[in-house]
Enzyme design. Structure first.
Site, PDB file in Angstrom:
ATOM      1  N   SER A 151       0.820  -1.211   0.000  1.00 19.15           N
ATOM      2  CA  SER A 151       0.000   0.000   0.000  1.00 19.15           C
ATOM      3  C   SER A 151       0.855   1.262   0.000  1.00 19.15           C
ATOM      4  O   SER A 151       2.034   1.243   0.360  1.00 19.15           O
ATOM      5  CB  SER A 151      -0.898   0.006   1.235  1.00 19.15           C
ATOM      6  OG  SER A 151      -0.110   0.124   2.415  1.00 19.15           O
ATOM      7  N   GLU A 158       7.065  -0.366  -4.438  1.00 19.78           N
ATOM      8  CA  GLU A 158       6.039  -0.332  -5.485  1.00 19.78           C
ATOM      9  C   GLU A 158       4.709  -0.310  -4.766  1.00 19.78           C
ATOM     10  O   GLU A 158       4.402  -1.206  -3.984  1.00 19.78           O
ATOM     11  CB  GLU A 158       6.186  -1.558  -6.393  1.00 19.78           C
ATOM     12  CG  GLU A 158       5.206  -1.573  -7.543  1.00 19.78           C
ATOM     13  CD  GLU A 158       4.353  -2.824  -7.533  1.00 19.78           C
ATOM     14  OE1 GLU A 158       3.119  -2.671  -7.406  1.00 19.78           O
ATOM     15  OE2 GLU A 158       4.895  -3.932  -7.629  1.00 19.78           O
ATOM     16  N   CYS A 210      -1.690  -5.130  -8.519  1.00 24.66           N
ATOM     17  CA  CYS A 210      -1.305  -3.716  -8.554  1.00 24.66           C
ATOM     18  C   CYS A 210      -1.546  -3.114  -9.932  1.00 24.66           C
ATOM     19  O   CYS A 210      -1.558  -1.896 -10.090  1.00 24.66           O
ATOM     20  CB  CYS A 210       0.156  -3.553  -8.149  1.00 24.66           C
ATOM     21  SG  CYS A 210       1.281  -4.650  -9.042  1.00 24.66           S
ATOM     22  N   GLU A 233      -7.258   4.625  -4.979  1.00 23.80           N
ATOM     23  CA  GLU A 233      -7.286   3.214  -5.333  1.00 23.80           C
ATOM     24  C   GLU A 233      -8.294   2.445  -4.482  1.00 23.80           C
ATOM     25  O   GLU A 233      -8.385   2.627  -3.275  1.00 23.80           O
ATOM     26  CB  GLU A 233      -5.897   2.597  -5.150  1.00 23.80           C
ATOM     27  CG  GLU A 233      -5.832   1.119  -5.529  1.00 23.80           C
ATOM     28  CD  GLU A 233      -4.460   0.506  -5.291  1.00 23.80           C
ATOM     29  OE1 GLU A 233      -4.128  -0.478  -5.973  1.00 23.80           O
ATOM     30  OE2 GLU A 233      -3.716   1.030  -4.422  1.00 23.80           O
TER      31      GLU A 233
END
Length: 507
Positions: A241, A264, A301, A392
């Site tokens: 996250s 990432e 992702c 997101e």
């Protein structure tokens, strides 16, 4: 056999009394074996051993490191069905996914083994001396890449094998000559311990220094925090996250000696679909993207969480069709209750924003950790006026933005945060009119896809898996593919050095 203990070097250890359990999301119950939280003593010992191992491991020839990586791959295969069963029990993911991810993990290890079997990857550079150059003689200069030192790798929730204990971060760091300390993901502790056992066996079979790898566990943030702050740790790899990655990045930045964190993090992966593409093949696009949105319960992702369109004759029908096809796909189990909770809360927050309309949502009763897929839509102007809408939602969710014209579409792209991917779905006749869309996406993403889906990340030298913040903490590097080795090395230049003192690769 799972012991629940930590691997400190190649020795099992459990010195503390604090324990926790991983979780079976399909059964909605904790797993049976208790896992031991690493103590401060174990953390310090793991890092000290890694530091000692670094003095030896950094100079081990690439051919021997390659043999080590291949041995890890062999030992993972030797775990057989036990690994697959544990993977499924702790993740809720099906057997086919487990087998496929194991294959990807093995391929990564063998790819890095092939890479470091010679010294070409170091990009060695030679500038010969010109002693009689006027007015200033030129010295002999030779540059290579050397490993940073011990690396902490945080195992991830959504890829228990390929991005975790012996996954891409670990494989690339070991390939570079860096010892690795893995912080297991608490919800996949059994899977992680099995993978760690494979690495330990490979260490013993290939004669690597014991401290080249350690595997420690912990449920909360304390273990990870202690590892990042330890002065002998020289880099960190993280996938997860934005809040988790940023917390680790800030910790590393506040050290007396700041260290790089290659994290990432979040991405909604915008997909631009042109009006002509919808006129030409709306149904095919809807089915393709319904499959992509729900793949792996949306727990990628690279999940296409944002679809951008310009209003046209087929737009409304496409959105309705996409919603119908998405919710028609059978609901799947999420990785653990916290991810399900986050999906429900974040989805509810987005659809509660002004102007957002729910087009399709699975309403029937589901098992506790199964995800109700969700498709929503909003106008371009409402999207631009409310940053909350662009956050997101990790799971089977996608938001379709209806822009009034191309100018608004470009404005939406320009106002996006950094992303891992951007996709364009278009017809050949439109190519000449897409240059400004390509330019806009180039400034926001790390990988551009044309007439495809962002889910699915190829492991190869040309792959770029990273992007402008917050997609990653450093957009110059990739977390996937053999070029990800560049994260764990630094350049060093030798000037006017005698041949006998140079690294062999520079002699």
């Amino acid at each position: 056999m799972i012991t629940g203990k930590n691997y400190i070097g190649n020795t099992l250890s459990a010195r503390g009394n604090a324990t926790f359990h991983s979780f079976n999301p399909k059964l909605n119950t904790p797993t049976e074996v208790p896992f031991f939280e690493a103590t401060d003593e174990e953390i310090n010992e793991a890092v000290d051993l890694a530091w000692e191992a670094f003095t030896v491991y950094r100079k081990i020839p690439g051919t021997q490191r390659a043999a080590f990586l291949n041995a890890i791959a062999d030992e993972i295969l030797a775990l057989g069905q036990e690994l697959i069963d544990m993977y499924m029990a702790e993740s809720g993911l099906p057997e086919g996914r487990a087998i496929g991810e194991r294959g990807r993990t093995i391929f990564q290890l063998r790819s890095f083994a092939e890479l470091v079997s010679n010294e070409d990857w170091r990009n060695n550079t030679f500038d010969e001396a010109i002693p009689d150059r006027q007015p200033v003689p030129k010295p002999d200069l030779r540059k290579t890449l050397i490993p940073l030192g011990p690396v902490v790798v945080f195992a991830v929730s959504n890829f228990p094998l390929a991005y975790s204990t012996a996954g891409g971060d670990t494989a690339s760091a070991l390939a570079a000559g860096c010892p690795v300390i893995v912080k297991a993901h608490a919800m996949h502790s059994g899977t992680s311990e099995l993978m760690a056992s494979a690495v330990v066996k490979a260490i013993e079979k290939t004669g690597m220094p014991a401290g080249v790898f350690s595997h420690i566990m912990g449920y909360g943030h304390a273990v990870g925090t202690a590892l990042v702050k330890h002065p002998k740790v020289k880099a960190v790899g993280f996938t997860g996250s934005i809040s988790g990655g940023r917390a680790i990045f800030d910790l590393a930045s506040r050290r007396d000696e700041p260290i790089p964190v290659f994290a990432e993090m979040g991405s909604i992966n915008p997909v631009v679909i042109t009006s002509k593409a919808l006129v030409s093949r709306a149904e095919a696009i809807a089915q393709t993207y319904a499959n992509s949105i729900t793949l792996g319960t949306g727990q990628f992702c690279t999940n296409p969480g944002l679809i951008l369109t310009v209003d046209g004759p087929k737009t409304e029908a496409f959105i309705n069709d996409l919603a119908e096809r998405t919710i028609a796909i059978e609901a799947q189990c999420m990785l653990h209750p916290d991810i399900k909770k986050g999906f429900m809360e974040n989805g509810a927050r987005v659809v509660a924003q002004e102007g957002v309309q729910v087009v399709g949502r699975k309403e029937n009763d589901l098992e506790p950790n199964y995800a109700p897929s969700l498709i929503a839509t909003v106008s371009g102007s409402d999207f631009l006026n409310n940053p909350e809408i662009s956050q997101e939602v990790f799971g089977p969710f996608s938001l379709v933005v209806r822009c009034k014209d191309k100018t608004e579409l470009l404005e939406v792209i320009a106002n996006l945060e950094g992303q891992l991917t951007g996709t364009i779905i278009a017809e050949e006749e439109e190519y000449q009119d897409l240059c400004d869309v390509v330019d806009a996406l180039e400034n926001r993403v790390g990988r551009l896809i044309f007439n495809g889906v962002p889910t699915g990340v190829e492991v190869c030298p040309a792959m770029q898996h990273g992007g402008p913040y917050p997609a990653s903490t450093d957009s110059r590097f990739t977390a996937v593919g053999t070029q990800s080795i560049a994260r764990w090395v630094r350049p060093i230049c030798y000037q006017s050095f005698p041949k006998e003192l140079l690294p062999k690769a520079l002699q």
